[in-house]
Design an enzyme around this catalytic site. Structure first.
Site, short mmCIF file in Angstrom:
data_model
loop_
_atom_site.label_atom_id
_atom_site.label_comp_id
_atom_site.label_asym_id
_atom_site.label_seq_id
_atom_site.Cartn_x
_atom_site.Cartn_y
_atom_site.Cartn_z
N ARG A 85 39.03 -9.55 -40.15
CA ARG A 85 38.83 -10.73 -39.27
C ARG A 85 39.47 -11.97 -39.91
O ARG A 85 40.07 -12.81 -39.24
CB ARG A 85 37.32 -10.96 -39.05
CG ARG A 85 36.66 -9.90 -38.20
CD ARG A 85 35.16 -10.14 -38.04
NE ARG A 85 34.88 -11.33 -37.24
CZ ARG A 85 34.32 -12.44 -37.70
NH1 ARG A 85 34.00 -12.51 -38.99
NH2 ARG A 85 34.09 -13.45 -36.92
N LYS A 117 16.76 3.29 -12.34
CA LYS A 117 16.46 2.09 -11.56
C LYS A 117 16.86 0.84 -12.34
O LYS A 117 16.93 -0.24 -11.80
CB LYS A 117 14.99 2.06 -11.20
CG LYS A 117 14.63 3.06 -10.11
CD LYS A 117 13.21 2.85 -9.65
CE LYS A 117 12.76 4.01 -8.76
NZ LYS A 117 11.32 4.29 -8.97
N VAL A 141 2.80 4.25 -2.55
CA VAL A 141 2.18 5.23 -3.46
C VAL A 141 1.46 4.55 -4.61
O VAL A 141 0.27 4.79 -4.86
CB VAL A 141 3.26 6.21 -4.01
CG1 VAL A 141 2.68 7.10 -5.09
CG2 VAL A 141 3.87 7.02 -2.88
N LYS A 171 6.96 -4.18 -20.89
CA LYS A 171 7.17 -3.01 -20.02
C LYS A 171 8.64 -2.61 -19.99
O LYS A 171 8.97 -1.42 -19.98
CB LYS A 171 6.69 -3.32 -18.60
CG LYS A 171 6.91 -2.17 -17.59
CD LYS A 171 6.25 -0.87 -18.00
CE LYS A 171 6.20 0.21 -16.95
NZ LYS A 171 7.47 0.70 -16.42
N SER A 223 2.21 1.24 -16.25
CA SER A 223 2.94 2.46 -16.59
C SER A 223 2.06 3.71 -16.43
O SER A 223 0.88 3.70 -16.77
CB SER A 223 3.44 2.42 -18.04
OG SER A 223 4.12 3.63 -18.34
N GLY A 264 0.57 1.30 -4.98
CA GLY A 264 -0.45 0.34 -4.52
C GLY A 264 -1.70 1.03 -4.04
O GLY A 264 -2.83 0.67 -4.44
N LEU A 289 0.84 -1.22 0.00
CA LEU A 289 0.00 0.00 0.00
C LEU A 289 0.87 1.26 0.00
O LEU A 289 0.57 2.25 0.67
CB LEU A 289 -0.95 -0.04 1.19
CG LEU A 289 -1.88 -1.26 1.19
CD1 LEU A 289 -2.80 -1.25 2.43
CD2 LEU A 289 -2.73 -1.32 -0.09
N HIS A 314 9.25 -0.78 -23.11
CA HIS A 314 8.58 0.53 -22.94
C HIS A 314 9.54 1.48 -22.23
O HIS A 314 9.74 2.63 -22.66
CB HIS A 314 7.31 0.37 -22.11
CG HIS A 314 6.76 1.66 -21.55
ND1 HIS A 314 7.28 2.25 -20.41
CD2 HIS A 314 5.78 2.48 -21.98
CE1 HIS A 314 6.63 3.39 -20.17
NE2 HIS A 314 5.73 3.55 -21.11
N ASN A 315 10.18 1.00 -21.18
CA ASN A 315 11.10 1.86 -20.43
C ASN A 315 12.36 2.17 -21.21
O ASN A 315 12.93 3.26 -21.08
CB ASN A 315 11.43 1.21 -19.08
CG ASN A 315 10.31 1.42 -18.09
OD1 ASN A 315 9.13 1.48 -18.46
ND2 ASN A 315 10.65 1.55 -16.82
N GLU A 346 11.37 4.88 -23.36
CA GLU A 346 11.22 6.05 -22.46
C GLU A 346 12.58 6.72 -22.24
O GLU A 346 12.71 7.94 -22.35
CB GLU A 346 10.64 5.57 -21.13
CG GLU A 346 10.55 6.56 -20.01
CD GLU A 346 10.12 5.87 -18.71
OE1 GLU A 346 9.04 5.25 -18.70
OE2 GLU A 346 10.88 5.93 -17.72
N TYR A 347 13.59 5.91 -21.97
CA TYR A 347 14.94 6.48 -21.78
C TYR A 347 15.38 7.22 -23.04
O TYR A 347 15.92 8.31 -22.99
CB TYR A 347 15.95 5.36 -21.50
CG TYR A 347 16.06 4.85 -20.09
CD1 TYR A 347 14.95 4.59 -19.31
CD2 TYR A 347 17.32 4.58 -19.53
CE1 TYR A 347 15.08 4.09 -18.02
CE2 TYR A 347 17.46 4.07 -18.25
CZ TYR A 347 16.33 3.83 -17.50
OH TYR A 347 16.47 3.32 -16.22
N ARG A 352 23.23 8.57 -19.10
CA ARG A 352 22.96 8.66 -17.66
C ARG A 352 24.23 8.31 -16.88
O ARG A 352 24.53 8.91 -15.86
CB ARG A 352 21.80 7.73 -17.27
CG ARG A 352 20.48 8.14 -17.92
CD ARG A 352 19.28 7.57 -17.21
NE ARG A 352 18.04 7.90 -17.91
CZ ARG A 352 16.83 7.67 -17.39
NH1 ARG A 352 16.71 7.13 -16.19
NH2 ARG A 352 15.73 7.99 -18.06
#
Ligand code: 6PG
Length: 469
Positions: free
Chosen positions: A448, A264, A14, A186, A132, A16, A12, A189-190, A193-194, A291
């Protein structure tokens, strides 16, 4: 017979608390659980405010589980990692076969595969489900990306469709596929987002350094872009950020924020897995690296004093703003193209059977990367569900052709004036390489084979060749 609750939620905090209030607001009876009694009390108080909602909570796991109607729908919104396993182990003895656990955190997809297999042996269904949109999204309507057992999803579908964000009345949630399909989507998705966040920051740098835009002008520029083809959550909040005053000192808050970005890890995971699968996502890779470079603040300050850089030649504001809008639109398209390519290839690799059009569709509202562009992307993949890359979609050729020139001009301008635009230049380089029928990597094959006898193929005949150089 005590009231049986439709939906249970563990955690519970933020996210949740906001999510369970959203569930209750949508007419489902909801029961919360958290070991922190203060969070339990806070939810009971907040839930009591609206007499039309049925919501309760307990810090006791047995009370929580007993209150839920079967098959139980138990969603976890707890930090990714070992806590998820600990919560599962705590609930397991209380659950019955056919019950459903949904992990709504940013769990790593192989962890979800492991948990899903472990629980399936015990007759429990496990869903990894991306959620999200942050706290506001959880409260008012997130984009939800569930993956797991298709049949079991039917018990969760009505609740998720009710609480999700809506785009033209359509819920921004869809069953994405088996096992960790939801967490994987997801994660990408992130990654996108970056990439988009990196691009908006580079354009900010160019406008400020190249056009002397002040924060008021930056607010106006991003705000006007948000009414056009760049309409998106990230452009919208960027315009708001430039308007935010600092509450501690005079001036604008954005100028007081330290330029060391944290992460994260979900964008990094996207980049790592793309590398593992051999899928090029350079615009996402460089967003992660930037970053990391930004975190080297002390070294950067020191290095800045060691090297000179060109004096910046300023551009006409209106001309720069037009170039920037076109370059940002171009690079946004390229970044989405890379992320969606990764999803299509990973789907084959991991057996997710992803529907890319469906994913673009549920990203049109609620999620962090929501954007007007996603309506066009949805259409492109509806027209050709097997499209290997967005750049091959007839409907995107004109969009890209009309804007790549501005990206070229701005990348050249930035390079000449010593302004770092790695996201923009990586997007342009990806485009130039992806649209080249001949790349100079024949020389790499020759090298090579020269030093390692690694052999090569020829352009004029089939087979594998080696030369004694
Ligand atoms: C979302 C966000 C969210 C993400 C945070 C922090 O979709 O609501 O992507 O899940 O975890 O934005 O992400 P970073 O710390 O990795 O930037």
């Amino acid at each position: 017979m005590e009231k049986a609750y439709d939906f249970g939620l563990v955690g519970l905090g933020v996210m949740g608390r906001n999510f369970i209030l959203n569930v209750a607001d949508n007419g489902f009876s909801a029961f919360g659980h958290d070991l922190d009694t203060e969070k339990v009390l806070a939810l009971k108080e907040e839930g009591a405010v609206n007499p039309n909602t049925i919501i309760d909570a307990s810090s006791d796991a047995a009370t929580f589980i007993k209150a839920l109607s079967k098959p139980r729908k138990v969603m976890l919104l707890v930090p990714a990692g070992k806590i998820v396993d600990a919560v599962i182990d705590g609930l397991l003895p209380l659950l019955d076969k056919e019950d459903i656990i949904i992990d709504g955190g940013n769990s790593f997809f192989t962890d979800t595969d492991r948990r899903e297999a472990y629980l399936a042996e015990k007759g429990i269904h496990f869903f990894g489900s991306g959620v999200s949109g942050g706290a506001k999204g959880a409260r008012l309507g997130p984009s939800i990306m569930p993956g797991g057992n298709r049949e079991a999803y039917q018990h969760v579908k009505p609740i998720f469709e009710a609480v999700s964000a809506k785009y033209q009345g359509e819920p921004c949630v869809a069953y994405l596929g088996p096992k960790s399909a939801g967490n994987y989507v997801k994660m990408v998705h992130n990654g996108i987002e970056y990439g988009l966040m990196q691009l908006t920051s580079e354009i900010y740098d160019l406008l400020k350094k190249g056009g002397d835009f002040n924060n008021k002008e930056l607010h106006q520029t991003y705000s006007s872009w948000n009414t056009g083809r760049l309409q998106s959550f990230l452009v919208e909040i960027t315009s708001e950020i430039f308007k935010q005053k600092d509450e501690i000192t005079d001036g604008d808050l954005v100028d007081k924020i330290l330029d060391k970005a944290k992460q994260k890890g979900t964008g990094k995971w996207t980049s790592q897995n793309a590398m593992d699968l051999g899928i090029p996502v350079p615009s996402i890779d460089i967003a992660v690296s930037m970053r990391e470079i930004s975190a080297l603040k002390e070294e950067r300050v020191h290095a800045d004093n060691l090297y000179s850089r060109p004096a910046i030649t300023h551009m006409n504001k209106k001309e720069l703003e037009k170039l920037a809008e076109e370059a940002l639109y171009f690079a946004f398209i390229i970044t989405y193209a890379q992320g969606l390519h990764q999803l299509a290839d990973a789907s084959k690799e991991y057996g997710y059977n992803l529907n890319i059009a469906e994913i673009a569709k549920i990203w049109r509202a609620g999620c962090i990367i929501r954007a007007g562009l996603l309506a066009d992307i949805t259409e492109a993949f509806n027209e050709d569900s097997q499209l290997p890359n967005l750049l091959l979609s007839p409907s995107f050729i004109t969009k890209v052709q009309e804007t790549v020139g501005s990206a070229r001009k701005l990348v050249a301008y930035a390079a000449t004036n010593g302004i770092p635009v790695p996201g923009l230049s990586n997007s342009l380089t990806y485009f130039d390489a992806y649209t080249s029928n001949r790349l100079p990597l024949n020389l790499i094959q020759a090298q090579r084979d020269h030093f390692g006898s690694h052999t090569y193929e020829r352009v004029d005949k089939p087979g594998i060749f080696h030369t004694d150089w």
